[in-house]
Design an enzyme around this catalytic site. Structure first.
Site, mmCIF file in Angstrom:
data_model
loop_
_atom_site.group_PDB
_atom_site.id
_atom_site.type_symbol
_atom_site.label_atom_id
_atom_site.label_comp_id
_atom_site.label_asym_id
_atom_site.label_seq_id
_atom_site.Cartn_x
_atom_site.Cartn_y
_atom_site.Cartn_z
ATOM 1 N N ASP A 414 -1.175 70.579 117.879
ATOM 2 C CA ASP A 414 -0.312 71.644 117.022
ATOM 3 C C ASP A 414 0.351 72.189 117.643
ATOM 4 O OD1 ASP A 414 -1.901 73.346 115.979
ATOM 5 O OD2 ASP A 414 -3.643 74.179 117.711
ATOM 6 N N TYR A 495 -5.568 80.849 115.611
ATOM 7 C CA TYR A 495 -6.219 80.726 116.949
ATOM 8 C C TYR A 495 -5.851 81.237 118.028
ATOM 9 C CZ TYR A 495 -10.690 78.524 116.622
ATOM 10 O OH TYR A 495 -11.664 78.639 116.728
#
Ligand SMILES: *[C@@H]1O[C@H](CO)[C@@H](O)[C@H](O)[C@H]1NC(C)=O
Ligand SMILES: *[C@@H]1O[C@H](CO)[C@@H](O)[C@H](O)[C@H]1NC(C)=O
Ligand SMILES: *[C@@H]1O[C@H](CO)[C@@H](O)[C@H](O)[C@H]1NC(C)=O
Ligand SMILES: *[C@@H]1O[C@H](CO)[C@@H](O)[C@H](O)[C@H]1NC(C)=O
Ligand SMILES: *[C@@H]1O[C@H](CO)[C@@H](O)[C@H](O)[C@H]1NC(C)=O
Ligand SMILES: *[C@@H]1O[C@H](CO)[C@@H](O)[C@H](O)[C@H]1NC(C)=O
Ligand SMILES: *[C@@H]1O[C@H](CO)[C@@H](O)[C@H](O)[C@H]1NC(C)=O
Ligand SMILES: *[C@@H]1O[C@H](CO)[C@@H](O)[C@H](O)[C@H]1NC(C)=O
Ligand SMILES: *[C@@H]1O[C@H](CO)[C@@H](O)[C@H](O)[C@H]1NC(C)=O
Ligand SMILES: *[C@@H]1O[C@H](CO)[C@@H](O)[C@H](O)[C@H]1NC(C)=O
Ligand SMILES: *[C@@H]1O[C@H](CO)[C@@H](O)[C@H](O)[C@H]1NC(C)=O
Ligand SMILES: [Cu+2]
Length: 829
Positions: A414, A495
């Site tokens: 990420d 998320y």
């Protein structure tokens, strides 16, 4: 939204609060001298009376405002982000240098170089310690620059170090940044997206158009790049790299409302594209997969599809099951306003907003913020001594698996997207208490600096349990568990990660991560081994979250050693046991002496305790002073061995804990572009391990938190923070001679009155007597939620900031200046 509530403007109304605790009407003290009144609980457990206490006199409360009290940081924050002027001067200089051949990001096409990032180059620890500990000068500031070098058949991201700052004509140097990276071809990593960004959507819409008959028949949908598209197409990350560049993609229904439910709507049809090279006319469509059957060409797929007996699978259709708005019957009394925390004496901590320096009780630290990894803490001191030089997230992996190629091929790293990029404004009263102190954070992208307003919060609150208690037949004693939190939330795609650092009165620090937001789900077909069936045609796709933290310990200096103690079962004969062996247990003590032993896992049954100690610093009893590191809620490492998706890109995920010798050349365990060259990434964490001695050396612990996430029906519509949770505790081990919990006055001892008046000893606790708690301010006005503030750097325009909360990839597309939001209230009390 306003919540009707008693609005206290004087103490008399706030004094109602203790009566609520008594759960029945009770006499209230008439005077404001509240501190002398305590509740007495008689021996029969029924009678509650007010009585005088024996109290050590206290000084007058400070009655501060709710937000942090101000303080001047003892040192400059040498980790602070570049100022607007610094970043703008670097941008201007880079644009003036023909060799970089830069095009403004907004105008740049796929064959133009552009400037991706300018931020502070983290100073070397050697130079910082010289400043902090030896009175040396402040470290010279440099900028870390990333250029997206696309004017080349082999495009690459280039890391540069530019400086020194402030830039002076004639002395500016821009060098390839190599020292923090392990790979041989240093300072650059190939860019697999250069032409993908420009040509992929055309390719993908053409592929989707080639089976329009099938998408209309299956889902009454299309993905043609038109406004009335109802389908989306996306797939794996990282791209497959071992035989050309390959991507698998799948069809998804598009959400039909503003809710972000798209990752819940997979449709179960997959295709594979060979996208090697920069010319999409040479790309090939290499096959289709549906219902676990592979079709090598579109023709073969179409022929099968229209043949009798072809099995058509159901679809995942958008609906309120995927929306987070309240729905259903509220539980009993749910519409009454719930309990909440308040800080009646105002803040009890300090902040130097300019230097992003924070001091609470015996802890103090500095905050920094970067595009890739978000918020880091530096120079964490406890009782005046540094215990941690740096504490911060390094990388976050979400590794999926499945019988389908998209789930199987997905392993997000990420920091590619950036945690700093997506650390949006916090929701006051929800993400953090409304009385918290809120700080801004900034990151640079595409010739602008974005300021996430109010994106870091600082607050003190009471734990839902005391930190200490004990009862006897004579007395009961208890101590409040007051702790301090620094928090931010980063929404990376579907998320939301909530990152908290918590500081406790026992000298411990908790590193806490929670996850919420939308899961990335899978199409449910033949894949019971990879997740649960959670909706119509939906599988909660199994995945491992692993998040790596750097904990650069400095326990009473930089000479530290990692020790372990393990509980082992033994059969042991003692002088007093008549020659008979007793089946029992004992401690086995070891040390991690070299990096060869530096890859560690928490033992089954929690048998082994890991600690970083200073063997030259013992406490009063001769034990080494140190800090333990242990899970505070379950932690994991990656299940997958030798991941086909990651190859060498996330070797830090293979164990729970690593210990290495600190080097200025090893500041971070991962690089944002690891995914671009997984076999030969810029940082191969395994290369940090080269057998160096770890005995009384400067140690860095790299520790993982995370979870094996097997989403179930309770993850719909969103995963919840309560269960998607992992954490590490960093706790004192023989660090002091007794528990520092004894230092706080926020405790009480009650000597039983045996049915008569008890004696209450309260040690000089303050009382909530500062006069005004503005309950209205505890219910924040969320209509002032603004999103990010943006300042243009090239051309530099510091006087015209505008508001925008979008990801960097959208920035070039959307320059709108929208500043007001509408808040809808949905029937809460
Ligand atoms: C409480 O203490 C005050 C002053 O110390 C005294 O005047 C008062 O009588 C005491 N009340 C009780 C109930 O003992
Ligand atoms: C500079 O970039 C342009 C595209 O923006 C390219 O056409 C040109 O060849 C490049 N010049 C050099 C010297 O690399
Ligand atoms: C460098 O010199 C140029 C031209 O003399 C001037 O425009 C510029 O502002 C100077 N830059 C710095 C950083 O001093
Ligand atoms: C198919 O979609 C179109 C527009 O998206 C809609 O008008 C039509 O009613 C749909 N047909 C069916 C059978 O659902
Ligand atoms: C979508 O829009 C295109 C172009 O405007 C039109 O040709 C097509 O019929 C539309 N599709 C549906 C399902 O409405
Ligand atoms: C993809 O294409 C490249 C170049 O055209 C080729 O070398 C490679 O073998 C292909 N990969 C696969 C899996 O077909
Ligand atoms: C955050 O930025 C806003 C807008 O620039 C400014 O008004 C505010 O004072 C900043 N907050 C802090 C704590 O610096
Ligand atoms: C990892 O897997 C690759 C591909 O299957 C294989 O070539 C390599 O030897 C494996 N490495 C290890 C350490 O098992
Ligand atoms: C940091 O330390 C490394 C290794 O000693 C060195 O190569 C580099 O130049 C230093 N960086 C700065 C900004 O001084
Ligand atoms: C409590 O009061 C009773 C009755 O007045 C007395 O006998 C007893 O000694 C008292 N106990 C204490 C601990 O003062
Ligand atoms: C830009 O933002 C505005 C306001 O948020 C929105 O209406 C518009 O659709 C956006 N445009 C693009 C291209 O994303
Ligand atoms: Cu998850």
């Amino acid at each position: 939204m306003r919540i009707p509530l008693l609005l206290a403007t004087t103490w008399s109304s706030l004094l109602l609060l203790p009566s609520l605790v008594l759960s029945r009407p009770s006499p209230l003290p008439k005077s404001a001298n509240f501190r002398n009144w305590r509740i007495k609980n008689g021996m029969n457990g029924q009678i509650k009376r007010w009585t005088n206490s024996t109290t050590i006199p206290t000084s007058e409360p400070s009655c501060a405002a709710p937000s942090a009290q101000s303080i001047a940081a003892p040192y400059m924050n040498v980790w602070s982000s570049l100022t607007d002027d610094e970043a703008a001067s670097v941008a201007a200089w880079l644009f003036s240098q023909p060799k970089f051949n830069l095009t403004n990001t907004e105008d740049a096409g796929e064959w133009d170089n552009s400037l991706l990032m300018i931020e502070l180059m983290e100073p070397n620890k050697t130079d910082v310690l010289n400043y902090l500990d030896n009175g040396g000068s402040t470290p010279t500031r440099y900028a870390h620059v990333i250029i997206d070098h696309r004017a080349d058949v082999d495009p690459y991201y280039q890391d540069l170090i530019v400086g020194p700052l402030p830039l002076q004509n004639g002395t500016v140097k821009a060098e390839s940044l190599t020292y923090p990276y392990t790979r041989k071809t240093k300072g650059k990593v190939r860019n697999l997206d250069a032409s993908l960004d420009a040509q992929w959507s055309t390719w993908m819409y053409n592929v989707a158009a080639s089976i329009l008959d099938i998408t209309l028949d299956l889902w009454n949908g299309s993905a043609l790049g038109l406004d009335n598209d109802t389908l989306d197409v996306w797939g794996i990350d990282p791209l497959m790299q071992d035989d050309g560049i390959i991507r698998w993609d799948t069809f998804w229904n598009l959400p039909q409302t503003e809710f972000d439910s798209g990752t819940l709507l997979p449709l179960g049809l997959f295709f594979v594209s060979n996208i090697t090279g920069r010319d999409s006319s040479k790309w090939t469509l290499d096959g289709w997969l549906y219902n676990n059957i592979f079709y090598p060409t579109t023709e073969v797929f179409r022929e099968a599809y229209w043949s009798p007996g072809f099995e058509k699978l159901p679809a995942n259709i958008d609906g309120s099951w995927g929306y987070t708005d309240q729905e259903g019957v509220p539980p009993p009394l749910d519409t009454d306003f719930p309990p909440m925390a308040i800080a009646p004496s105002g803040s009890r901590y300090f902040n130097d907003a300019e230097e992003q320096y924070v001091k609470w009780m015996d802890f103090e630290f500095y905050i920094s913020f970067s595009r890739d990894t978000g918020m880091h803490l530096h120079n964490i001191k406890y009782k005046g001594e540094r215990i941690i030089y740096e504490l911060g997230l390094q990388e976050a992996l979400a590794h999926y698996a499945g019988n389908d190629p998209v789930q199987s091929g997905t392993a997000y790293l990420d920091t590619f997207y950036g945690f700093g990029t997506y650390a949006f404004e916090l929701v006051k009263g929800y993400d953090c208490p409304s009385y918290a102190t809120y700080l801004n954070s900034t990151f640079y992208t595409s010739e602008t600096t974005h300021t996430h307003l109010d994106s870091i919060c600082l607050f003190e609150t009471e734990g839902n349990f005391p930190i200490q208690r004990h009862s006897t037949s004579q007395y009961v004693a208890a101590t409040k568990n007051i702790f301090f939190t620094v928090r931010n939330v980063c929404t990376v795609g579907n998320y939301d990660y909530m990152f908290s650092y918590e500081f406790y009165m026992d000298g411990s620090i908790n590193v806490d991560v929670r996850a919420s937001g939308y899961i990335q789900s899978a199409f449910f077909a033949n894949n019971g081994d990879y997740g649960y069936h959670i909706h119509d045609a939906l599988s909660g796709s199994m995945h491992d979250h692993v998040l790596n933290y750097k904990i650069d310990f400095d326990i009473l200096g930089t000479k530290n050693t990692m020790t372990t103690t393990t509980n082992v079962p033994v059969s042991e004969v003692y002088p007093w046991s008549n020659g008979k062996a007793r089946n029992t247990m004992k401690l086995q003590r070891t040390e991690i002496t070299t990096e060869d032993e530096g890859k560690l896992d928490f033992a089954p049954n929690g048998a082994t305790q890991f600690a970083v100690v200073n063997k030259d610093e013992t406490n009063a009893y001769g034990e080494y002073r140190g800090y333990r590191i242990l899970p505070s809620s379950p932690t994991i490492h990656l299940t997958v061995l030798n991941s086909s998706n990651l190859v060498n890109a996330a070797n830090w995920a293979k164990h729970d804990l690593f210990v290495t010798r600190q080097h200025d050349t090893e500041p971070r365990s991962s690089h944002p572009y690891q995914s671009q060259d997984t076999a030969n990434p810029p940082i191969n964490f395994d290369d940090f391990f080269n057998g160096e001695s770890l005995e009384q050396e400067d140690l860095v612990v790299w520790a993982n938190v995370g979870m094996h996430h097997v989403p179930h029906t309770g993850d719909l519509p969103n995963t919840v923070f309560t269960t998607a949770h992992s954490g590490l505790q960093i706790m004192p081990l023989n660090y002091l001679d007794y528990s520092p919990v004894k230092d706080t006055v926020n405790m009480v001892r009650v000597d039983y009155g045996d049915g008569n008046l008890s004696t209450v000893i309260s040690f000089g606790q303050g009382s909530p007597e500062c006069g005004v708690v503005d309950l209205e301010s505890l219910v924040p006005d969320l209509t002032s939620y603004l999103g990010d503030s943006v300042v243009r750097k090239f051309p530099y325009d510091p006087n015209d900031p505008y508001y925008e909360t979008v990801g960097p990839s959208l920035l070039a597309l959307n320059d709108s200046r929208c500043s007001s939001r509408i808040i809808l209230t949905l029937g809460t009390g």
